[in-house]
Design a protein around this motif. Sequence first.
Motif, PDB file in Angstrom:
ATOM      1  N   MET A  83       1.149  -1.654   0.106  1.00 24.53           N
ATOM      2  CA  MET A  83       0.191   0.019   0.137  1.00 24.53           C
ATOM      3  C   MET A  83       0.946   1.520   0.333  1.00 24.53           C
ATOM      4  O   MET A  83      -0.060   2.535   0.740  1.00 24.53           O
ATOM      5  N   CYS A  84       2.039   1.208  -0.369  1.00 24.78           N
ATOM      6  CA  CYS A  84       2.980   2.093  -0.195  1.00 24.78           C
ATOM      7  C   CYS A  84       3.955   2.289  -1.901  1.00 24.78           C
ATOM      8  O   CYS A  84       3.923   0.957  -2.633  1.00 24.78           O
ATOM      9  N   TYR A  85       4.385   3.434  -1.944  1.00 22.89           N
ATOM     10  CA  TYR A  85       5.011   3.822  -3.008  1.00 22.89           C
ATOM     11  C   TYR A  85       5.903   4.434  -2.971  1.00 22.89           C
ATOM     12  O   TYR A  85       6.269   4.491  -1.850  1.00 22.89           O
ATOM     13  N   ARG A  86       6.872   4.482  -4.402  1.00 17.60           N
ATOM     14  CA  ARG A  86       8.200   5.159  -3.761  1.00 17.60           C
ATOM     15  C   ARG A  86       8.162   6.594  -2.652  1.00 17.60           C
ATOM     16  O   ARG A  86       8.924   7.109  -2.490  1.00 17.60           O
ATOM     17  N   ASN A 126       7.829   3.474   0.148  1.00 11.19           N
ATOM     18  CA  ASN A 126       8.045   4.371   1.188  1.00 11.19           C
ATOM     19  C   ASN A 126       7.217   4.166   2.014  1.00 11.19           C
ATOM     20  O   ASN A 126       6.197   4.896   2.321  1.00 11.19           O
ATOM     21  N   VAL A 127       8.090   3.522   3.241  1.00 11.39           N
ATOM     22  CA  VAL A 127       6.875   2.775   5.253  1.00 11.39           C
ATOM     23  C   VAL A 127       6.932   4.357   5.522  1.00 11.39           C
ATOM     24  O   VAL A 127       6.338   3.318   7.157  1.00 11.39           O
ATOM     25  N   GLY A 128       7.891   5.558   5.475  1.00 10.59           N
ATOM     26  CA  GLY A 128       8.062   6.419   6.904  1.00 10.59           C
ATOM     27  C   GLY A 128       6.871   6.747   7.178  1.00 10.59           C
ATOM     28  O   GLY A 128       6.943   6.438   8.929  1.00 10.59           O
ATOM     29  N   GLU A 129       5.595   6.946   6.397  1.00  8.89           N
ATOM     30  CA  GLU A 129       4.128   7.589   7.673  1.00  8.89           C
ATOM     31  C   GLU A 129       3.917   6.271   8.187  1.00  8.89           C
ATOM     32  O   GLU A 129       2.414   6.319   8.987  1.00  8.89           O
ATOM     33  N   LEU A 130       3.777   4.690   7.444  1.00  4.49           N
ATOM     34  CA  LEU A 130       2.941   3.649   7.687  1.00  4.49           C
ATOM     35  C   LEU A 130       3.390   3.331   8.674  1.00  4.49           C
ATOM     36  O   LEU A 130       2.733   2.380   9.939  1.00  4.49           O
ATOM     37  N   LEU A 131       4.836   2.753   9.086  1.00  6.73           N
ATOM     38  CA  LEU A 131       5.659   2.592  10.486  1.00  6.73           C
ATOM     39  C   LEU A 131       4.507   2.739  11.730  1.00  6.73           C
ATOM     40  O   LEU A 131       4.256   1.979  12.127  1.00  6.73           O
ATOM     41  N   PRO A 132       4.307   3.437  11.924  1.00  9.23           N
ATOM     42  CA  PRO A 132       3.771   4.089  13.301  1.00  9.23           C
ATOM     43  C   PRO A 132       2.025   3.814  13.462  1.00  9.23           C
ATOM     44  O   PRO A 132       1.816   2.904  14.576  1.00  9.23           O
ATOM     45  N   VAL A 141       6.569  -6.446  12.476  1.00  3.67           N
ATOM     46  CA  VAL A 141       7.309  -6.407  11.639  1.00  3.67           C
ATOM     47  C   VAL A 141       7.200  -6.510  10.075  1.00  3.67           C
ATOM     48  O   VAL A 141       6.074  -6.282   9.891  1.00  3.67           O
ATOM     49  N   CYS A 142       8.150  -5.216   9.369  1.00  3.15           N
ATOM     50  CA  CYS A 142       7.858  -4.383   7.765  1.00  3.15           C
ATOM     51  C   CYS A 142       8.474  -4.829   6.970  1.00  3.15           C
ATOM     52  O   CYS A 142       9.703  -4.623   7.253  1.00  3.15           O
ATOM     53  N   VAL A 143       8.520  -5.539   6.346  1.00  4.39           N
ATOM     54  CA  VAL A 143       9.095  -5.849   4.993  1.00  4.39           C
ATOM     55  C   VAL A 143       8.281  -5.456   4.030  1.00  4.39           C
ATOM     56  O   VAL A 143       7.554  -5.217   3.321  1.00  4.39           O
ATOM     57  N   PRO A 144       9.302  -5.307   2.549  1.00  9.28           N
ATOM     58  CA  PRO A 144      10.582  -4.992   2.198  1.00  9.28           C
ATOM     59  C   PRO A 144      10.759  -3.239   2.719  1.00  9.28           C
ATOM     60  O   PRO A 144      10.427  -2.980   2.852  1.00  9.28           O
ATOM     61  N   MET A 145      12.746  -3.697   2.830  1.00 11.38           N
ATOM     62  CA  MET A 145      12.740  -2.099   3.555  1.00 11.38           C
ATOM     63  C   MET A 145      13.702  -1.548   1.390  1.00 11.38           C
ATOM     64  O   MET A 145      14.384  -1.950   1.888  1.00 11.38           O
ATOM     65  N   GLU A 146      12.498  -1.164   0.856  1.00  8.52           N
ATOM     66  CA  GLU A 146      13.369  -0.313  -0.278  1.00  8.52           C
ATOM     67  C   GLU A 146      13.875   0.388  -0.449  1.00  8.52           C
ATOM     68  O   GLU A 146      13.658   2.445  -0.153  1.00  8.52           O
ATOM     69  N   VAL A 147      15.692   0.392   0.289  1.00 14.66           N
ATOM     70  CA  VAL A 147      16.431   1.992  -0.591  1.00 14.66           C
ATOM     71  C   VAL A 147      16.248   2.678  -1.042  1.00 14.66           C
ATOM     72  O   VAL A 147      16.223   4.269  -1.058  1.00 14.66           O
ATOM     73  N   ARG A 148      15.443   2.363  -2.640  1.00 16.12           N
ATOM     74  CA  ARG A 148      15.123   3.412  -3.569  1.00 16.12           C
ATOM     75  C   ARG A 148      13.888   4.199  -2.832  1.00 16.12           C
ATOM     76  O   ARG A 148      13.926   5.370  -4.039  1.00 16.12           O
ATOM     77  N   GLY A 150      13.812   5.253  -0.294  1.00 17.16           N
ATOM     78  CA  GLY A 150      14.084   6.408   1.002  1.00 17.16           C
ATOM     79  C   GLY A 150      14.124   5.863   1.562  1.00 17.16           C
ATOM     80  O   GLY A 150      13.680   6.832   3.560  1.00 17.16           O
ATOM     81  N   ASN A 151      13.577   4.211   2.588  1.00 17.94           N
ATOM     82  CA  ASN A 151      13.939   4.058   3.628  1.00 17.94           C
ATOM     83  C   ASN A 151      14.850   3.831   4.113  1.00 17.94           C
ATOM     84  O   ASN A 151      15.724   3.334   3.741  1.00 17.94           O
ATOM     85  N   ASP A 152      14.829   4.476   5.059  1.00 15.17           N
ATOM     86  CA  ASP A 152      16.174   3.962   6.081  1.00 15.17           C
ATOM     87  C   ASP A 152      16.217   3.964   7.389  1.00 15.17           C
ATOM     88  O   ASP A 152      15.776   3.936   8.551  1.00 15.17           O
ATOM     89  N   ILE A 153      16.750   2.252   7.290  1.00 17.72           N
ATOM     90  CA  ILE A 153      16.387   1.503   8.729  1.00 17.72           C
ATOM     91  C   ILE A 153      17.443   1.855   9.801  1.00 17.72           C
ATOM     92  O   ILE A 153      16.842   1.705  10.695  1.00 17.72           O
ATOM     93  N   VAL A 154      18.485   2.278   9.836  1.00 16.16           N
ATOM     94  CA  VAL A 154      19.127   2.814  10.775  1.00 16.16           C
ATOM     95  C   VAL A 154      18.117   4.232  11.092  1.00 16.16           C
ATOM     96  O   VAL A 154      17.962   4.375  13.031  1.00 16.16           O
TER      97      VAL A 154
END
Length: 167
Positions: A83-86, A126-132, A141-148, A150-154
Amino acid sequence: FGEDWLTRYEEIRREGRGVSASWMGFYWFPRDLMGDEGLCVAYYEWPEVIHDFLQTYADLIYQVSERLLDHIEVDAVSMGEDMCYRNGMMISPAMYREFITPHYKRLTTLYRDHGTQIFTVDTDGNVGELLPLLIEGGINVCVPMEVRAGNDIVEYRKTYGKQMAFG
């Protein structure tokens, strides 16, 4: 469930493997039927239909899960959402909270009450808004973390600590 599902479960446990349950998520399933655009329009034009649809779907999963959990232990639950795109979520956080969060809470509570500890959502983008929102619904657990995308798992680890694992 199939004719020999309990026998299969016992074999899996004897082999020391984990047991998981999975289903299409509460965005993915109606999206598969209506398409992204059709579903997004329906959230606005027919919210009562979407609420009814999702409630019916959640009730089905809940009732099957109760039957399942009466007989076996489930180690992990996974749901597909995509349900997310870049650039972020396909729907707003407010809409997610209204339409999807209650169903995740209900199901993760049922499984957690039966000992399940791992709850995974698979979504691209990009899951930034979705995580909370996932955390609020009991997902850890959330997968996959697509770096392209904009996801920054650190950074996510700094923000969410051990509330959420990433893959």
